[in-house]
Design an enzyme around this catalytic site. Structure first.
Site, PDB file in Angstrom:
ATOM      1  N   GLY A  24      -7.481  -5.189  12.869  1.00 40.45           N
ATOM      2  CA  GLY A  24      -8.222  -6.320  13.409  1.00 40.45           C
ATOM      3  C   GLY A  24      -9.051  -5.840  14.594  1.00 40.45           C
ATOM      4  O   GLY A  24      -8.676  -4.897  15.282  1.00 40.45           O
ATOM      5  N   ARG A  60       0.810  -1.218   0.000  1.00 36.93           N
ATOM      6  CA  ARG A  60       0.000   0.000   0.000  1.00 36.93           C
ATOM      7  C   ARG A  60       0.844   1.269   0.000  1.00 36.93           C
ATOM      8  O   ARG A  60       0.355   2.373  -0.149  1.00 36.93           O
ATOM      9  CB  ARG A  60      -0.945  -0.024   1.208  1.00 36.93           C
ATOM     10  N   ASN A  63      -7.018  -4.082  17.356  1.00 32.92           N
ATOM     11  CA  ASN A  63      -5.804  -4.803  17.715  1.00 32.92           C
ATOM     12  C   ASN A  63      -4.594  -4.010  17.241  1.00 32.92           C
ATOM     13  O   ASN A  63      -4.487  -3.661  16.070  1.00 32.92           O
ATOM     14  CB  ASN A  63      -5.831  -6.176  17.021  1.00 32.92           C
ATOM     15  N   GLN A  92      12.302 -14.843   6.447  1.00 33.15           N
ATOM     16  CA  GLN A  92      11.009 -15.417   6.081  1.00 33.15           C
ATOM     17  C   GLN A  92      10.949 -15.315   4.558  1.00 33.15           C
ATOM     18  O   GLN A  92      10.586 -14.275   4.011  1.00 33.15           O
ATOM     19  CB  GLN A  92       9.855 -14.631   6.733  1.00 33.15           C
ATOM     20  N   TYR A 123      33.503  33.024   0.979  1.00 37.61           N
ATOM     21  CA  TYR A 123      33.671  31.584   1.145  1.00 37.61           C
ATOM     22  C   TYR A 123      34.935  31.326   1.942  1.00 37.61           C
ATOM     23  O   TYR A 123      36.030  31.742   1.537  1.00 37.61           O
ATOM     24  CB  TYR A 123      33.768  30.880  -0.225  1.00 37.61           C
ATOM     25  N   GLU A 176      -9.982 -10.145  11.677  1.00 35.72           N
ATOM     26  CA  GLU A 176      -9.334  -9.197  10.768  1.00 35.72           C
ATOM     27  C   GLU A 176     -10.374  -8.375  10.012  1.00 35.72           C
ATOM     28  O   GLU A 176     -11.467  -8.871   9.717  1.00 35.72           O
ATOM     29  CB  GLU A 176      -8.427  -9.945   9.781  1.00 35.72           C
TER      30      GLU A 176
HETATM   31  C1  UD1 Z   1      -1.954  -6.457  11.431  1.00 28.11           C
HETATM   32  C2  UD1 Z   1      -2.876  -7.330  12.275  1.00 28.11           C
HETATM   33  C3  UD1 Z   1      -4.134  -6.527  12.637  1.00 28.11           C
HETATM   34  C4  UD1 Z   1      -3.725  -5.266  13.355  1.00 28.11           C
HETATM   35  C5  UD1 Z   1      -2.733  -4.466  12.535  1.00 28.11           C
HETATM   36  C6  UD1 Z   1      -2.216  -3.320  13.361  1.00 28.11           C
HETATM   37  C7  UD1 Z   1      -2.549  -9.654  11.565  1.00 28.11           C
HETATM   38  C8  UD1 Z   1      -3.092 -10.776  10.758  1.00 28.11           C
HETATM   39  N1  UD1 Z   1      -3.241  -8.508  11.544  1.00 28.11           N
HETATM   40  O1  UD1 Z   1      -2.621  -6.193  10.202  1.00 28.11           O
HETATM   41  O2  UD1 Z   1      -4.992  -7.303  13.476  1.00 28.11           O
HETATM   42  O3  UD1 Z   1      -4.874  -4.495  13.637  1.00 28.11           O
HETATM   43  O4  UD1 Z   1      -1.618  -5.281  12.136  1.00 28.11           O
HETATM   44  O5  UD1 Z   1      -1.278  -2.533  12.679  1.00 28.11           O
HETATM   45  O6  UD1 Z   1      -1.531  -9.828  12.216  1.00 28.11           O
HETATM   46  N2  UD1 Z   1       4.823  -9.203   8.205  1.00 28.11           N
HETATM   47  C9  UD1 Z   1       5.815 -10.160   8.103  1.00 28.11           C
HETATM   48  N3  UD1 Z   1       5.583 -11.293   7.393  1.00 28.11           N
HETATM   49  C10 UD1 Z   1       4.401 -11.515   6.777  1.00 28.11           C
HETATM   50  C11 UD1 Z   1       3.384 -10.547   6.887  1.00 28.11           C
HETATM   51  C12 UD1 Z   1       3.609  -9.389   7.614  1.00 28.11           C
HETATM   52  O7  UD1 Z   1       6.913  -9.992   8.640  1.00 28.11           O
HETATM   53  O8  UD1 Z   1       4.259 -12.586   6.144  1.00 28.11           O
HETATM   54  C13 UD1 Z   1       5.091  -7.981   8.990  1.00 28.11           C
HETATM   55  C14 UD1 Z   1       4.967  -6.710   8.171  1.00 28.11           C
HETATM   56  O9  UD1 Z   1       6.221  -6.353   7.621  1.00 28.11           O
HETATM   57  C15 UD1 Z   1       4.495  -5.690   9.189  1.00 28.11           C
HETATM   58  C16 UD1 Z   1       3.728  -6.516  10.202  1.00 28.11           C
HETATM   59  O10 UD1 Z   1       4.124  -7.855   9.996  1.00 28.11           O
HETATM   60  O11 UD1 Z   1       5.578  -5.069   9.845  1.00 28.11           O
HETATM   61  C17 UD1 Z   1       2.214  -6.369  10.028  1.00 28.11           C
HETATM   62  O12 UD1 Z   1       1.843  -6.801   8.729  1.00 28.11           O
HETATM   63  P1  UD1 Z   1       0.713  -6.054   7.896  1.00 28.11           P
HETATM   64  O13 UD1 Z   1       0.569  -6.788   6.615  1.00 28.11           O
HETATM   65  O14 UD1 Z   1       0.971  -4.622   7.852  1.00 28.11           O
HETATM   66  O15 UD1 Z   1      -0.563  -6.366   8.813  1.00 28.11           O
HETATM   67  P2  UD1 Z   1      -1.913  -5.534   8.920  1.00 28.11           P
HETATM   68  O16 UD1 Z   1      -2.760  -5.836   7.744  1.00 28.11           O
HETATM   69  O17 UD1 Z   1      -1.606  -4.126   9.186  1.00 28.11           O
HETATM   70 CA    CA Z   2       0.242  -2.908   9.185  1.00 24.40          CA
END
Ligand code: UD1
Ligand code: CA
Length: 471
Positions: free
Chosen positions: A137, A15, A167, A73, A364, A152
């Protein structure tokens, strides 16, 4: 319990629509992830790791100064999957704290509450009441008010979407229990991901205790998913730092128009006009005045010094009672002693200027050592570069440099000497004497002012010079 901190930073941040991995996007001049690592360190963890993936090499390269463990990862299958990868190296008797690389302003005090609850055996999640919870979430509670699940945004139904308790994503739990709940995660959801948030329902099922602790304010749990949220967070950060400065005694003409991208310390009665930008570590001593539109990076400014409008200061050590600007530029490695005046359109680089010395207009000074009480006349230039090498200029105490002087370095101007205006000085000037170079003044007897030409005469005159074949 020993503490393990896991920072999730593998996501791409779709995004953001940016080539820069999300956790490297800058907030207050530092990558988002840097803020999270700083807060994690404040908790003195026994183990600290960053789960990385998207833009891996770039992310690691930005943090070579940090002693953290990097867990790859390779495929980003969700926040739950990311934590599973880290759990392979975390022992059962640890308390695990999960932080997000995109939630940068969480406070150590909120995290300590989470850790305390987890040390006592619970799954502790940090929640927040939001007027606008889109994207987050939602915390689902049962009839008795106990947390039963996190749903979520993408998976929530219309009723669940009205829940205001959101959350933050941050949680702490006993490692052994967390490992077990993680085994139960699936991908049967809107995003086909392993959601970390699903451990809540799994913990409830296993009759483990779940506690949602409310964050002290909404900004500390704000996540950064797009550039709008990034700007909102930057504004919050700016407001908080401006408030710190005012509480420390600084007068800010408009707290909404001061930009702090780093750490600024102020002593008593500092005055800061609008649109000042501070970057890195800046110390402003008592009664320092900063005029409008100044940019100040990594500098220490002594008491009673005034910096006038539109000046730029980068890596400088400035003593008391100096006057700088308007429109002055101090480039890196400048030391100004007490009472120095650096005026408009004066550029100074890698130079030390002695107490009471003045360079007030259009000059200068580069690679120069200027003694005390020296007067550098308008339009003076230290010619420090010969096209291949940089050379120093030394101007000893009390010297007077006439206006429009070229000082061709390397060069020493003796103490108390005077340099005549308009000179091009190429050899050392002795102490206490007048030295100058100056072509004789002539008055031409036969010369007349040009007369205005007709257009065709003008064009022909140009052609004679520009288009004429070379002789
Ligand atoms: C997540 C939470 C949501 C919460 C929100 C708050 C989950 C499923 N959802 O959603 O409940 O309200 O954060 O900001 O956890 N990341 C990884 N590996 C992955 C996916 C994500 O390391 O496979 C890391 C991302 O880099 C990021 C963090 O996890 O730093 C959160 O991931 P993001 O995709 O932004 O989650 P949200 O949709 O914001
Ligand atoms: Ca996020």
């Amino acid at each position: 319990m020993p503490l393990s901190v896991v920072i999730l930073a593998a996501g791409q941040g779709k995004r953001m629509h940016s080539d820069l991995p999300k956790v490297l996007q800058p907030l207050a001049g530092q990558p988002l992830l840097q803020h999270v690592i700083r807060t994690a360190r404040a908790l003195n963890p026994a183990y600290l790791c960053v789960v990385y993936g998207y833009g891996g090499a770039e992310v690691q390269a930005a943090f070579t100064h940090e002693d953290v463990d990097w867990i790859l990862q390779a495929e980003q299958l969700g926040t739950g999957h990311a934590v599973m990868e880290a759990m392979t190296v975390i022992p059962d008797d640890h308390t695990v704290l999960v932080l997000y690389g995109d939630v940068p302003l969480v406070t150590a005090s909120s995290l300590k509450r989470l850790i305390a609850a987890a040390d006592a055996g619970a799954l502790a999640i940090l929640s927040v009441n939001l007027d606008e919870a889109a994207g987050y979430g939602r915390i689902v509670r049962d009839a008795d008010g106990r947390v039963s699940a996190i749903i979520e945004h993408h998976d929530a139904d219309a009723t669940q979407l009205t829940i205001r308790e959101a959350n933050s994503g941050l949680m702490a739990a006993p490692a052994g229990r967390l490992r077990e709940w993680l085994l139960g995660l699936g991908r049967d959801n809107a995003q086909r991901e392993y959601y970390l948030t699903d451990v809540v329902a799994l913990a409830v099922q296993a009759q483990d205790r779940v506690e949602a602790l409310l964050a002290s304010n909404a900004t500390e749990v704000m996540g950064v998913n797009d550039k709008v949220q990034l700007a909102q967070l930057e504004a919050c950060y700016r407001q908080a730092r401006a408030r710190d400065l005012m509480l420390a005694g600084a007068t800010l003409v408009d707290p909404a128009r001061v930009d702090i991208r780093g750490e600024v310390e102020v002593e008593r009665d500092v005055f800061i006009d609008v649109n000042a930008i501070f970057i890195g570590k800046v110390h402003l001593s008592a009664r320092v005045k900063i005029g409008p539109n100044c940019i100040i990076r990594n500098a220490r400014i002594g008491a009673d010094t005034e910096v006038y409008a539109n000046s730029i200061i980068d890596n400088a050590l400035i003593a008391e009672h100096c006057r700088i600007g308007p429109f002055a530029r101090l480039r890196p490695e400048v030391v100004l002693h007490r009472g120095v005046h650096i005026g408009n359109f004066v550029e100074v680089k890698n130079s030390e200027i002695g107490s009471g010395a003045k360079a007030n207009h259009l000059s200068y000074l580069g690679d120069a050592r200027v003694g005390s009480d020296v007067n550098v006349g308008a339009g003076t230039i230290t010619c420090n570069y010969d096209g291949a090498n940089k050379w120093p200029t030394v101007i000893e105490d009390g010297a007077f440099i006439g206006s429009g002087t070229m000082l061709v370095a390397p060069l020493k101007i003796g103490a108390g000497s005077t340099i005549g205006a308009g000179s091009t000085i190429t050899a050392n000037a002795p102490e206490g004497k007048l030295t100058l170079t100056r072509p004789p003044q002539i008055t031409a007897g036969s010369w007349q002012r040009p007369a205005k030409l007709a257009p065709d005469e003008h064009a022909a005159a140009v052609d004679r010079v520009i288009k004429a074949p070379k002789s």
